[in-house]
Design an enzyme around this catalytic site. Structure first.
Site, PDB file in Angstrom:
ATOM      1  N   ASP A   4      96.933  10.036  -8.088  1.00  0.00           N
ATOM      2  CA  ASP A   4      97.186   8.603  -7.971  1.00  0.00           C
ATOM      3  C   ASP A   4      98.669   8.388  -7.680  1.00  0.00           C
ATOM      4  O   ASP A   4      99.469   9.321  -7.766  1.00  0.00           O
ATOM      5  CB  ASP A   4      96.740   7.833  -9.220  1.00  0.00           C
ATOM      6  CG  ASP A   4      97.408   8.269 -10.509  1.00  0.00           C
ATOM      7  OD1 ASP A   4      98.127   9.288 -10.498  1.00  0.00           O
ATOM      8  OD2 ASP A   4      97.210   7.587 -11.524  1.00  0.00           O
ATOM      9  N   TYR A  54     102.650   7.472  -7.805  1.00  0.00           N
ATOM     10  CA  TYR A  54     103.650   7.592  -8.866  1.00  0.00           C
ATOM     11  C   TYR A  54     103.787   6.254  -9.577  1.00  0.00           C
ATOM     12  O   TYR A  54     103.896   5.207  -8.930  1.00  0.00           O
ATOM     13  CB  TYR A  54     104.997   8.013  -8.283  1.00  0.00           C
ATOM     14  CG  TYR A  54     104.985   9.381  -7.639  1.00  0.00           C
ATOM     15  CD1 TYR A  54     104.898  10.546  -8.402  1.00  0.00           C
ATOM     16  CD2 TYR A  54     105.062   9.516  -6.255  1.00  0.00           C
ATOM     17  CE1 TYR A  54     104.884  11.801  -7.808  1.00  0.00           C
ATOM     18  CE2 TYR A  54     105.058  10.769  -5.651  1.00  0.00           C
ATOM     19  CZ  TYR A  54     104.965  11.909  -6.431  1.00  0.00           C
ATOM     20  OH  TYR A  54     104.945  13.139  -5.841  1.00  0.00           O
ATOM     21  N   HIS A  98      97.585  23.862  -9.065  1.00  0.00           N
ATOM     22  CA  HIS A  98      98.394  22.687  -8.732  1.00  0.00           C
ATOM     23  C   HIS A  98      99.880  23.075  -8.735  1.00  0.00           C
ATOM     24  O   HIS A  98     100.296  23.954  -9.488  1.00  0.00           O
ATOM     25  CB  HIS A  98      98.144  21.586  -9.760  1.00  0.00           C
ATOM     26  CG  HIS A  98      98.629  20.243  -9.357  1.00  0.00           C
ATOM     27  ND1 HIS A  98      99.944  19.845  -9.533  1.00  0.00           N
ATOM     28  CD2 HIS A  98      97.993  19.202  -8.770  1.00  0.00           C
ATOM     29  CE1 HIS A  98     100.079  18.614  -9.089  1.00  0.00           C
ATOM     30  NE2 HIS A  98      98.914  18.193  -8.620  1.00  0.00           N
TER      31      HIS A  98
END
Length: 218
Positions: free
Chosen positions: A56, A58, A176
């Protein structure tokens, strides 16, 4: 706010967007009406060649610019993006001069988040609003144009697009790039050169990841 015309046929805009838009009305949300569909506006379906999926925007005002992992040019690099650039320097020898990834989007890198809105200081607050349907629909639409290269960083991205990559697509799945997981398989994965090698093998132009005319080494 104006909708991305090239993607207007997606069911999301008839079925989900009216409700999400009503919930956003009157809230001070990020990245704001002018940037919420920036990824789709900069990368129409016929131009999409690579998919990078984020979570999503920042939640710090002034940072998000509507593209996954990207920030406004004057914003200091977030930790994940700093690690992405570190890996790019190892892979290609250079990285962009700032955190604005608009030049990726203009070359066909679809930089979508699974949620396109957030409230200041409240990461993930809109994650269950139905935004994720847009990401899946957009990727499926882009797949009708050509094979795609998927760069899926972390379990969230991998789960969000599960079942969509096909045999003719390139899929790069790693940890990630966040500081908590980057050393568990992200560093050393060389996604940028691997995508460019795949594109070249198909007779396609490589991505100028580092924006070579202003790239900085080191």
């Amino acid at each position: 706010m104006s909708l991305p015309e090239a993607w207007a046929g997606l069911p999301f805009f008839d079925q989900d967007w009216p409700g999400i838009s009503a919930r956003l009305d009157g809230q001070d949300w990020l990245p704001g009406a002018s940037r919420v569909f920036a990824a789709l506006k900069l990368t129409p379906p016929e131009a999409a060649r690579v998919v990078i999926l984020g979570q999503d925007p920042y939640p710090t005002p002034g940072h998000a610019n509507g593209l996954a992992f990207s920030v406004t040019p004057e914003t200091a690099l977030p930790r994940s993006l700093k690690n992405i650039y570190t890996e790019m320097r190892e892979d290609l020898g250079h990285a962009p001069p700032n955190g604005d990834l608009s030049h990726w989007a203009r070359q066909g890198v679809l930089l979508l988040n699974t949620s396109l809105s957030v409230l200041p200081g409240q990461a993930g607050v809109h994650a269950k609003w139905g935004w994720d349907r847009l990401a899946r629909q957009a990727v499926a639409r882009a797949q009708k144009e050509r094979p795609l290269a998927f760069i899926l960083w972390g379990a969230h991205a991998q789960k969000a697009l599960a079942g969509l990559p096909r045999a003719q697509d390139l899929v790069i799945e790693t940890a990630h790039p966040s500081p908590l997981s980057a050393r568990r398989g992200f560093f050393g994965s060389r996604p940028f050169s691997r995508v460019n090698d795949w594109l070249a093998a198909r007779g396609d132009m490589p991505i100028d990841w580092a924006l070579s005319e202003t790239a900085v080494a080191g």
